[in-house]
Scaffold this motif. Structure first.
Motif, PDB file in Angstrom:
ATOM      1  N   LEU A  96       1.824   2.021  -6.365  1.00 28.12           N
ATOM      2  CA  LEU A  96       1.416   1.189  -7.502  1.00 28.12           C
ATOM      3  C   LEU A  96       1.254   2.007  -8.787  1.00 28.12           C
ATOM      4  O   LEU A  96       1.094   1.411  -9.857  1.00 28.12           O
ATOM      5  CB  LEU A  96       0.127   0.440  -7.160  1.00 28.12           C
ATOM      6  CG  LEU A  96       0.308  -0.675  -6.123  1.00 28.12           C
ATOM      7  CD1 LEU A  96      -1.057  -1.167  -5.620  1.00 28.12           C
ATOM      8  CD2 LEU A  96       1.111  -1.836  -6.671  1.00 28.12           C
TER       9      LEU A  96
ATOM     10  N   ASP B  38       0.889  -1.171   0.000  1.00 24.33           N
ATOM     11  CA  ASP B  38       0.000   0.000   0.000  1.00 24.33           C
ATOM     12  C   ASP B  38       0.919   1.212   0.000  1.00 24.33           C
ATOM     13  O   ASP B  38       2.068   1.131   0.467  1.00 24.33           O
ATOM     14  CB  ASP B  38      -0.903   0.002   1.245  1.00 24.33           C
ATOM     15  CG  ASP B  38      -2.077   0.961   1.115  1.00 24.33           C
ATOM     16  OD1 ASP B  38      -3.220   0.491   0.938  1.00 24.33           O
ATOM     17  OD2 ASP B  38      -1.856   2.199   1.183  1.00 24.33           O
TER      18      ASP B  38
ATOM     19  N   HIS C  67      -8.077  -5.418  -3.215  1.00 26.72           N
ATOM     20  CA  HIS C  67      -9.342  -5.019  -2.610  1.00 26.72           C
ATOM     21  C   HIS C  67      -9.461  -3.510  -2.546  1.00 26.72           C
ATOM     22  O   HIS C  67      -8.694  -2.828  -1.844  1.00 26.72           O
ATOM     23  CB  HIS C  67      -9.463  -5.618  -1.196  1.00 26.72           C
ATOM     24  CG  HIS C  67     -10.840  -5.477  -0.628  1.00 26.72           C
ATOM     25  ND1 HIS C  67     -11.126  -4.723   0.480  1.00 26.72           N
ATOM     26  CD2 HIS C  67     -12.024  -5.981  -1.047  1.00 26.72           C
ATOM     27  CE1 HIS C  67     -12.418  -4.781   0.734  1.00 26.72           C
ATOM     28  NE2 HIS C  67     -12.988  -5.534  -0.173  1.00 26.72           N
TER      29      HIS C  67
HETATM   30  C1  LIG Z   1     -10.316   2.197  -0.365  1.00 25.48           C
HETATM   31  S1  LIG Z   1      -8.749   1.913   0.391  1.00 25.48           S
HETATM   32  C2  LIG Z   1      -8.682   0.143   0.500  1.00 25.48           C
HETATM   33  C3  LIG Z   1      -7.723  -0.311   1.547  1.00 25.48           C
HETATM   34  C4  LIG Z   1      -7.661  -1.833   1.739  1.00 25.48           C
HETATM   35  N1  LIG Z   1      -7.161  -2.489   0.526  1.00 25.48           N
HETATM   36  C5  LIG Z   1      -8.997  -2.382   2.119  1.00 25.48           C
HETATM   37  O1  LIG Z   1      -9.645  -3.049   1.305  1.00 25.48           O
HETATM   38  O2  LIG Z   1      -9.430  -2.133   3.254  1.00 25.48           O
HETATM   39  C6  LIG Z   1      -7.633   2.275  -0.945  1.00 25.48           C
HETATM   40  C7  LIG Z   1      -6.178   2.043  -0.582  1.00 25.48           C
HETATM   41  O3  LIG Z   1      -5.383   2.287  -1.731  1.00 25.48           O
HETATM   42  C8  LIG Z   1      -4.174   2.876  -1.282  1.00 25.48           C
HETATM   43  N2  LIG Z   1      -3.549   3.567  -2.419  1.00 25.48           N
HETATM   44  C9  LIG Z   1      -3.961   4.710  -3.032  1.00 25.48           C
HETATM   45  N3  LIG Z   1      -3.125   5.040  -4.030  1.00 25.48           N
HETATM   46  C10 LIG Z   1      -2.164   4.079  -4.057  1.00 25.48           C
HETATM   47  C11 LIG Z   1      -1.006   3.872  -4.872  1.00 25.48           C
HETATM   48  N4  LIG Z   1      -0.674   4.705  -5.854  1.00 25.48           N
HETATM   49  N5  LIG Z   1      -0.236   2.793  -4.630  1.00 25.48           N
HETATM   50  C12 LIG Z   1      -0.551   1.927  -3.620  1.00 25.48           C
HETATM   51  N6  LIG Z   1      -1.627   2.073  -2.813  1.00 25.48           N
HETATM   52  C13 LIG Z   1      -2.432   3.143  -3.031  1.00 25.48           C
HETATM   53  C14 LIG Z   1      -4.602   3.789  -0.151  1.00 25.48           C
HETATM   54  O4  LIG Z   1      -3.528   4.105   0.700  1.00 25.48           O
HETATM   55  C15 LIG Z   1      -5.676   2.950   0.527  1.00 25.48           C
HETATM   56  O5  LIG Z   1      -5.142   2.154   1.560  1.00 25.48           O
END
Ligand SMILES: C[S@@+](CC[C@H](N)C(=O)[O-])C[C@H]1O[C@@H](n2cnc3c(N)ncnc32)[C@H](O)[C@@H]1O
Length: 130
Positions: free
Chosen positions: A43, A14, A59
């Motif tokens: 990412l 993340d 997710h």
């Molecule tokens: C809606 S949350 C979902 C978090 C977790 N996967 C869950 O299902 O509870 C979106 C996640 O994407 C991460 N995120 C946003 N942009 C990102 C990037 N460029 N690379 C990696 N993670 C990212 C955020 O930090 C956040 O934790």
């Protein structure tokens, strides 16, 4: 945690250092630090390097640029479980998948189950192979 508690070696990524710190703390509290690794990764620069994966879980993070790299990262017979926000049953938004996006993008997988509605799209698929 669910996979690691069942004996799977897990890598979680993340962009949020807070999320990664919490994941590491939870792994330690759950006694699975030895088979789980969590890294701060942006990412937007693509998937981090790694070996073929037996399972990929994505997710509530959507980036269509990663769909092909995700397929390529799956080992033959590997499983993908992905859920993203969708415009189906919700107001339009730039972070939401278009109707049919996942089944189209992952059409070369054997789709075990999929669905979309109430603002969410999800798919469980297996890469053909052994
Ligand atoms: C809606 S949350 C979902 C978090 C977790 N996967 C869950 O299902 O509870 C979106 C996640 O994407 C991460 N995120 C946003 N942009 C990102 C990037 N460029 N690379 C990696 N993670 C990212 C955020 O930090 C956040 O934790």
């Amino acid at each position: 945690m669910w996979l690691a508690r069942r004996g799977v070696d897990v890598v979680g990524v993340d962009i949020s250092p807070t999320a990664i710190a919490q994941a590491r703390e939870l792994a330690a509290a759950s006694g699975v630090s030895d088979r789980s690794r969590f890294e701060v990764v942006d990412l937007d620069t693509g998937l981090p390097a790694g070996p073929p994966a037996d399972v990929i879980v994505c997710h509530l993070f959507r980036d269509p640029r990663l769909y092909t790299p995700i397929i390529e990262r799956l080992a033959p017979g590997g499983l993908l479980a992905i859920a993203v926000l969708s415009v189906v049953g919700a107001a339009p938004g730039r972070f939401r998948a278009a109707p049919g996006e996942l089944t189209t993008a992952f059409g070369e997988l054997q789709v075990i189950a999929s669905g979309e509605g109430d603002g969410l799209a999800w798919l469980l698929g297996r890469r053909p192979g052994s």
